[in-house]
Motif scaffolding. Structure first.
Motif, PDB file in Angstrom:
ATOM      1  N   GLY A 161       0.815  -1.200   0.000  1.00  0.00           N
ATOM      2  CA  GLY A 161       0.000   0.000   0.000  1.00  0.00           C
ATOM      3  C   GLY A 161       0.851   1.253   0.000  1.00  0.00           C
ATOM      4  O   GLY A 161       0.582   2.220  -0.725  1.00  0.00           O
ATOM      5  N   ARG A 162       1.914   1.259   0.789  1.00  0.00           N
ATOM      6  CA  ARG A 162       2.793   2.429   0.862  1.00  0.00           C
ATOM      7  C   ARG A 162       3.469   2.685  -0.483  1.00  0.00           C
ATOM      8  O   ARG A 162       3.585   3.832  -0.927  1.00  0.00           O
ATOM      9  N   GLU A 163       3.932   1.617  -1.132  1.00  0.00           N
ATOM     10  CA  GLU A 163       4.565   1.776  -2.444  1.00  0.00           C
ATOM     11  C   GLU A 163       3.558   2.276  -3.479  1.00  0.00           C
ATOM     12  O   GLU A 163       3.895   3.097  -4.348  1.00  0.00           O
ATOM     13  N   ASN A 164       2.321   1.828  -3.370  1.00  0.00           N
ATOM     14  CA  ASN A 164       1.291   2.292  -4.302  1.00  0.00           C
ATOM     15  C   ASN A 164       0.936   3.755  -4.078  1.00  0.00           C
ATOM     16  O   ASN A 164       0.491   4.428  -5.008  1.00  0.00           O
ATOM     17  N   ILE A 165       1.132   4.242  -2.861  1.00  0.00           N
ATOM     18  CA  ILE A 165       0.937   5.674  -2.616  1.00  0.00           C
ATOM     19  C   ILE A 165       1.871   6.474  -3.518  1.00  0.00           C
ATOM     20  O   ILE A 165       1.462   7.442  -4.176  1.00  0.00           O
ATOM     21  N   TYR A 166       3.126   6.061  -3.566  1.00  0.00           N
ATOM     22  CA  TYR A 166       4.117   6.783  -4.369  1.00  0.00           C
ATOM     23  C   TYR A 166       3.815   6.669  -5.859  1.00  0.00           C
ATOM     24  O   TYR A 166       3.927   7.645  -6.605  1.00  0.00           O
ATOM     25  N   VAL A 167       3.404   5.473  -6.288  1.00  0.00           N
ATOM     26  CA  VAL A 167       3.098   5.287  -7.711  1.00  0.00           C
ATOM     27  C   VAL A 167       1.904   6.147  -8.115  1.00  0.00           C
ATOM     28  O   VAL A 167       1.938   6.862  -9.132  1.00  0.00           O
ATOM     29  N   ASP A 189      -2.584   7.752   7.764  1.00  0.00           N
ATOM     30  CA  ASP A 189      -3.451   7.988   8.914  1.00  0.00           C
ATOM     31  C   ASP A 189      -4.925   7.987   8.514  1.00  0.00           C
ATOM     32  O   ASP A 189      -5.763   7.386   9.200  1.00  0.00           O
ATOM     33  N   PHE A 190      -5.256   8.656   7.408  1.00  0.00           N
ATOM     34  CA  PHE A 190      -6.656   8.739   7.016  1.00  0.00           C
ATOM     35  C   PHE A 190      -7.190   7.372   6.597  1.00  0.00           C
ATOM     36  O   PHE A 190      -8.347   7.037   6.854  1.00  0.00           O
ATOM     37  N   SER A 191      -6.339   6.568   5.968  1.00  0.00           N
ATOM     38  CA  SER A 191      -6.781   5.257   5.483  1.00  0.00           C
ATOM     39  C   SER A 191      -7.080   4.282   6.607  1.00  0.00           C
ATOM     40  O   SER A 191      -7.841   3.324   6.425  1.00  0.00           O
ATOM     41  N   GLU A 192      -6.466   4.494   7.780  1.00  0.00           N
ATOM     42  CA  GLU A 192      -6.651   3.626   8.944  1.00  0.00           C
ATOM     43  C   GLU A 192      -6.292   2.168   8.640  1.00  0.00           C
ATOM     44  O   GLU A 192      -6.872   1.241   9.194  1.00  0.00           O
ATOM     45  N   LEU A 193      -5.304   1.977   7.767  1.00  0.00           N
ATOM     46  CA  LEU A 193      -4.901   0.620   7.399  1.00  0.00           C
ATOM     47  C   LEU A 193      -3.882   0.016   8.363  1.00  0.00           C
ATOM     48  O   LEU A 193      -3.628  -1.184   8.322  1.00  0.00           O
ATOM     49  N   GLY A 194      -3.305   0.849   9.210  1.00  0.00           N
ATOM     50  CA  GLY A 194      -2.361   0.341  10.191  1.00  0.00           C
ATOM     51  C   GLY A 194      -1.192  -0.383   9.544  1.00  0.00           C
ATOM     52  O   GLY A 194      -0.625   0.057   8.544  1.00  0.00           O
ATOM     53  N   SER A 195      -0.842  -1.552  10.080  1.00  0.00           N
ATOM     54  CA  SER A 195       0.306  -2.299   9.568  1.00  0.00           C
ATOM     55  C   SER A 195       0.056  -2.862   8.171  1.00  0.00           C
ATOM     56  O   SER A 195       1.002  -3.245   7.471  1.00  0.00           O
ATOM     57  N   PHE A 196      -1.224  -2.905   7.739  1.00  0.00           N
ATOM     58  CA  PHE A 196      -1.522  -3.421   6.404  1.00  0.00           C
ATOM     59  C   PHE A 196      -0.990  -2.504   5.305  1.00  0.00           C
ATOM     60  O   PHE A 196      -0.919  -2.905   4.146  1.00  0.00           O
TER      61      PHE A 196
END
Length: 252
Positions: free
Chosen positions: A109-115, A136-143
């Motif tokens: 998910g974090r890598e897709n944020i950048y893409v 923070d807004f996504s509330e995905l936590g460790s996912f």
């Protein structure tokens, strides 16, 4: 003031194919049995659709399934090209049209944020500045550090919506993205959209939620079988749609 979206006589056709032959033996058999031959037929998803959306307006698009709502939004987003007609959009567009569109399933998910943010023209430095706000807004936590192929539909909506908010688009295109996910996150998104409206963002929202259109949208368009049959104040267009449903029981 110039409209931010202008659609002029938009039409879109798709080719429907029946009895497609993928194997050589099927093609040979079709030569001797004409009823097995492949046939093609044009299907017009949109026909002569015209409207304009003003800056800061919330514009609803309603109608039965198969009426062309999603196709229309995809044309405005530039995903589809119209068969005929023209679309003009001014400003950055955030298309929230389908779950996980634009996400690479093998990336986290974090890598897709950048893409995804890069596709909106953000530099790496700019993405780093908003990364934690998105998480923070996504509330995905460790996912957020798990591959998106393992995400549920609701998790994909959370991430996609959180990215769209932080890239600060001029235009939001929304197609039933609140139909999934928990009530808490839906309400959180609605509050944030209300804030975006105060900032004069423009919204085009395709939905079956008629109450939402009445309460949120300034104007609306009613689509039936690929055509706009009514356009005007949201409450009036919803009233007309409800009358149509009442008169016909359902609209095919």
């Amino acid at each position: 003031m110039l409209p931010v979206i202008t659609c002029e006589a938009i039409s879109k056709s798709f080719v429907l194919r029946a009895n497609r032959q993928y194997l050589l033996k099927d093609r040979v058999l079709a030569w001797v049995r004409p009823h097995l031959r492949e046939s093609r037929q044009a299907f017009w998803a949109l026909q002569d659709v015209s409207f304009a959306v003003e800056p800061g307006e919330a514009f609803g698009v309603i109608g039965p399934n198969g009426s062309g709502k999603t196709t229309l939004l995809r044309i405005v987003a530039g995903i589809f090209q119209p068969t005929s007609g023209a679309v003009r959009a001014r400003g950055r567009i955030a298309p929230l049209l389908a779950l996980g569109v634009g996400f690479h399933p093998e990336l986290t998910g974090r890598e897709n944020i950048y893409v995804n943010a890069a596709l909106f023209g953000f530099t790496t430095r700019e993405i780093m500045e908003v990364e934690e706000a998105i998480v923070d807004f996504s509330e995905l936590g460790s996912f957020i550090d798990a591959p998106t192929k393992n995400y549920s539909s609701g998790m994909q909506v959370r991430l996609g919506f959180s990215i769209a908010l932080q890239v600060k688009p001029h235009i939001y295109l929304i197609d039933e993205v609140f139909a999934v996910g928990d009530e808490h996150f839906q309400q959180k998104c609605l509050w944030r959209l209300a804030e975006e409206r105060l900032a004069q963002r423009t919204f085009v929202i395709a939905t079956h939620n008629l109450q939402f259109v009445e309460e949120t949208c300034d104007r609306a368009a009613l689509m039936v079988r690929g055509r706009v049959v009514a356009i005007g104040a949201a409450k009036e267009v919803v009233r007309r749609y409800r009358k149509l449903l009442g008169d016909e029981g359902s609209v095919p």
